[in-house]
Design an enzyme around this catalytic site. Structure first.
Site, PDB file in Angstrom:
ATOM      1  N   LYS A 283       0.843  -1.183   0.000  1.00  0.00           N
ATOM      2  CA  LYS A 283       0.000   0.000   0.000  1.00  0.00           C
ATOM      3  C   LYS A 283       0.884   1.242   0.000  1.00  0.00           C
ATOM      4  O   LYS A 283       1.815   1.343   0.793  1.00  0.00           O
ATOM      5  CB  LYS A 283      -0.912  -0.010   1.227  1.00  0.00           C
ATOM      6  CG  LYS A 283      -2.127   0.881   1.128  1.00  0.00           C
ATOM      7  CD  LYS A 283      -3.110   0.585   2.246  1.00  0.00           C
ATOM      8  CE  LYS A 283      -4.361   1.447   2.110  1.00  0.00           C
ATOM      9  NZ  LYS A 283      -5.358   1.145   3.142  1.00  0.00           N
ATOM     10  N   GLU A 369     -19.644  -5.937  10.186  1.00  0.00           N
ATOM     11  CA  GLU A 369     -20.613  -5.187  10.990  1.00  0.00           C
ATOM     12  C   GLU A 369     -21.629  -6.091  11.680  1.00  0.00           C
ATOM     13  O   GLU A 369     -22.048  -5.816  12.820  1.00  0.00           O
ATOM     14  CB  GLU A 369     -21.330  -4.158  10.112  1.00  0.00           C
ATOM     15  CG  GLU A 369     -20.439  -3.050   9.606  1.00  0.00           C
ATOM     16  CD  GLU A 369     -19.711  -3.389   8.311  1.00  0.00           C
ATOM     17  OE1 GLU A 369     -18.990  -2.533   7.784  1.00  0.00           O
ATOM     18  OE2 GLU A 369     -19.855  -4.549   7.831  1.00  0.00           O
ATOM     19  N   ARG A 397     -25.551  -2.456   7.507  1.00  0.00           N
ATOM     20  CA  ARG A 397     -25.142  -3.816   7.171  1.00  0.00           C
ATOM     21  C   ARG A 397     -25.376  -4.788   8.331  1.00  0.00           C
ATOM     22  O   ARG A 397     -25.366  -5.997   8.141  1.00  0.00           O
ATOM     23  CB  ARG A 397     -23.670  -3.832   6.768  1.00  0.00           C
ATOM     24  CG  ARG A 397     -23.315  -2.783   5.730  1.00  0.00           C
ATOM     25  CD  ARG A 397     -21.897  -2.933   5.234  1.00  0.00           C
ATOM     26  NE  ARG A 397     -21.807  -3.981   4.227  1.00  0.00           N
ATOM     27  CZ  ARG A 397     -20.661  -4.495   3.783  1.00  0.00           C
ATOM     28  NH1 ARG A 397     -19.526  -4.095   4.292  1.00  0.00           N
ATOM     29  NH2 ARG A 397     -20.671  -5.418   2.859  1.00  0.00           N
TER      30      ARG A 397
END
Length: 619
Positions: A283, A369, A397
């Protein structure tokens, strides 16, 4: 990195069809230029940076090997899709990303035929890709579908549900795990790349399938061979899990080795059945500050790419997120039963300090979630006081768990709901426009919306002491800047406050709309009520203003449909009160990206818009 304005190879590429005309050396030049172009562009516009920098070579290889847009690329999540946007006809408009009337921050079907599936929430790509692959088989279409899942998306339960289903089918779907949380050391990278080339080749897969057929009639020998293969793969390649789920696992390979990526993808493109490619990337690759701190460079405001650090923010009043973070630390010091839970949003939800001070009571569950909500329910059953720090859009969610596992059992779980209402540049996928509506219909639920920072702290304290489920929802960014009382004070459940006394009309405002309501009321000589509670409502104050005012205007930064204003309407009707009520809130349509101020203006929820609506109605 020294940035230049010259991008001779990138200048020739406007669409993937242009990219496919390049030779290997030109493709490598393109990767360098694309990385430089992305840094330069995002430094001027702001946006997501480090995830895209890590996906440069992967993006080029995918568009080079697959015949997009006929072949479908499904990105998960959209943070890593900026290079994809640049290579698919949006190079000249990338500087407008996340701005009003500019291109969208995430992949969206309405924007480009190359955007096969809209994203914003994570862990959805494998399900969507599998659906498209099944459709291709039914339609006798040879198009290929590829799911690129990364940035933690694989931690979501939905991803594993889709993997479990896909492995049981014979659909031609390729799942690419863009793993940017680990690295490949130089001495083993070449061997891993070599194995990937061999294992993705037709010879290996043909022999593998043929040997299974031959050996299937010899149970003991076949079992030995199967176990031996899995044992070897378990030592060399961490892919046994995905093999067991029915995938042909390849990797891990270096996601920045463009020739290897292209060769491996070319091999995989012609294979039948579910394939899984494990790609390891860094990243922030190619930009040293982002490599050193990929979290800081995940989402950035404008910055100078020649400097080695992001501009320091000037000291200012705390945001609602800051208020919550400090409160959680304070209440945890006061109450040893308090625990904090986040679905992979430590920084965004303000839990960094809490993790440092109370690591044994801090739980990051990943992008899961549903699990976060039921985990909190289990904790509450055993006497803990769980605080679920979650964005409004992400709580959606976990809605079934909110209903079934928390509200139905009347468990004391406190939901600290950040990013409520309009969030701005991240657009409709991240807007918290529906929480009043989906929360207030649940029995046992208490819902609070603070008008300022101090009230936010008081409401959180009230919620942690309540004996059932509670939601405190607050917007992104700063409040009006009131002085915060650092004590842990509660307020009375269901009690509203009269802020201004006026005549004829009353503004019943919820949450962040109170500040605008006061400004409007000063000009229109109106009464302002800070409702504070969406549920339970303060029936006494509603009856009082209804008896002394001709018209009530409700204000909320939630959709009008089923929102707080609807709760007022229901109360007025049930109480047989004769008064006019007008609901002002978010419209019944998606508001696209832009600054929060621009979107409030578009929705008519700024001071000018609210005043105009009231005057127009009174006329």
């Amino acid at each position: 990195m020294t940035l230049t304005a010259k991008h001779p190879t990138l200048d020739k590429v406007n669409l993937p069809s242009d990219l496919r005309k390049l030779n290997e050396d030109e493709l490598i030049s393109l990767s360098h230029e694309l990385r430089e172009f992305l840094i330069s562009s995002v430094s001027k516009s702001g946006g997501h940076l480090s995830a895209g920098l890590g996906a440069i070579e992967l993006t080029i290889a995918l568009h080079y090997v697959f015949e997009t847009p006929n072949d479908k690329l499904i990105w998960d999540v959209g943070h890593q899709a900026y290079p994809h946007k640049i290579l698919t006809g949006r190079k000249d408009s990338i500087s407008t990303i996340r701005q009003k009337d500019g291109i969208a921050p995430f992949v969206t079907r309405a924007e480009s035929e190359y955007d096969a599936f809209g994203v914003g929430h994570s862990s959805t790509s494998i399900s969507a890709a599998l659906g498209m692959a099944i459709a291709a088989a039914i339609n006798d279409d040879e198009k290929r579908t590829v799911a690129i899942i990364g940035d933690g998306g694989i931690t979501g339960g939905m991803a594993f549900e889709a993997l479990n289903h896909a492995g049981a089918l014979d659909a031609n779907v390729l799942v690419i795990l863009n793993d940017n949380d680990m690295s490949i050391s130089p001495n083993v990278g070449a061997m891993k790349n070599y194995l990937a080339k061999i294992l993705s080749g037709k010879f290996y897969t043909t022999v593998k399938k043929g040997s299974k057929k031959v050996m299937s009639n010899m149970p003991s020998v076949w079992e030995l061979a199967r176990r031996t293969e899995e044992h070897v793969k378990g030592m060399i390649i961490p892919g046994t899990l995905f093999e067991e789920m029915g995938f042909n696992y390849i990797g891990p390979i270096d996601g920045h080795d463009l020739p290897t990526l292209i060769q491996t993808l070319s091999n995989l493109k012609d294979l039948q059945g579910p394939q899984f490619l494990h790609v390891v990337t860094q990243k922030g690759k190619g930009y040293l500050p982002a490599e050193a701190d990929p979290i800081a460079y995940h989402g950035v405001s404008t910055f100078d790419p020649q400097r080695e650090e992001l501009p320091k923010k000037a000291p200012s009043s705390p945001t609602y997120t800051d208020v919550f973070g400090q409160w959680l630390c304070d209440i945890a010091n006061d109450n040893k039963k308090v625990v904090g839970i986040t679905p992979a949003m430590r920084e965004g939800s303000g839990l960094v300090q809490f993790e440092q001070e109370h690591p044994d009571r801090y739980f990051d569950v990943g992008i899961a979630e549903q699990h976060a909500v039921t985990l909190a329910a289990g904790m509450a059953c055993e006497g803990l006081r769980p605080v679920v720090a979650i964005y409004s859009t992400f709580l959606q969610r976990g809605y079934d768990q909110l209903i079934h596992d928390v509200a139905l059992q009347n468990l004391p779980v406190l939901f600290a709901i950040d990013r409520a209402g309009l969030v701005g540049p991240d657009g409709p996928t991240h807007a918290g426009s529906y929480d009043f509506s989906y929360l207030r219909c649940l029995p046992n639920m208490v819902i609070m919306a603070p008008a300022d920072e101090n009230e936010c702290r008081q409401m959180l304290t009230t919620g942690i002491h309540y004996t059932g489920p509670v939601a405190v929802r607050y917007p992104r960014g700063k409040g009006p800047g009131v002085t915060i009382n650092n004590t842990l004070e509660c307020i009375e459940i269901g009690q509203a406050l009269k802020v201004l006394e006026g005549q004829d009309i009353a503004l019943l405002a919820f949450g962040s709309t109170v500040t605008a309501a006061v400004e409007v009321a000063k000009e229109l000589n109106a009464t302002v009520i800070n409702m504070r509670f969406v549920k339970p409502l303060d029936g006494n104050i509603i009856k009082d203003v209804a008896s002394t005012h001709e018209t009530l205007f409700t204000l909320e930064d939630n959709v009008v449909k089923g929102g707080a204003g609807s709760a007022i309407n229901e109360f007025i009707n049930e109480s047989s009160i004769d008064v006019r009520v007008v609901n002002i809130g978010l419209p019944d349509r998606n508001l696209e990206h832009g600054s929060r101020e621009e979107l409030l203006e578009e929705a008519g929820l700024d001071v000018v818009g609210i005043k105009s609506t009231i005057i127009q109605y009174l006329k």
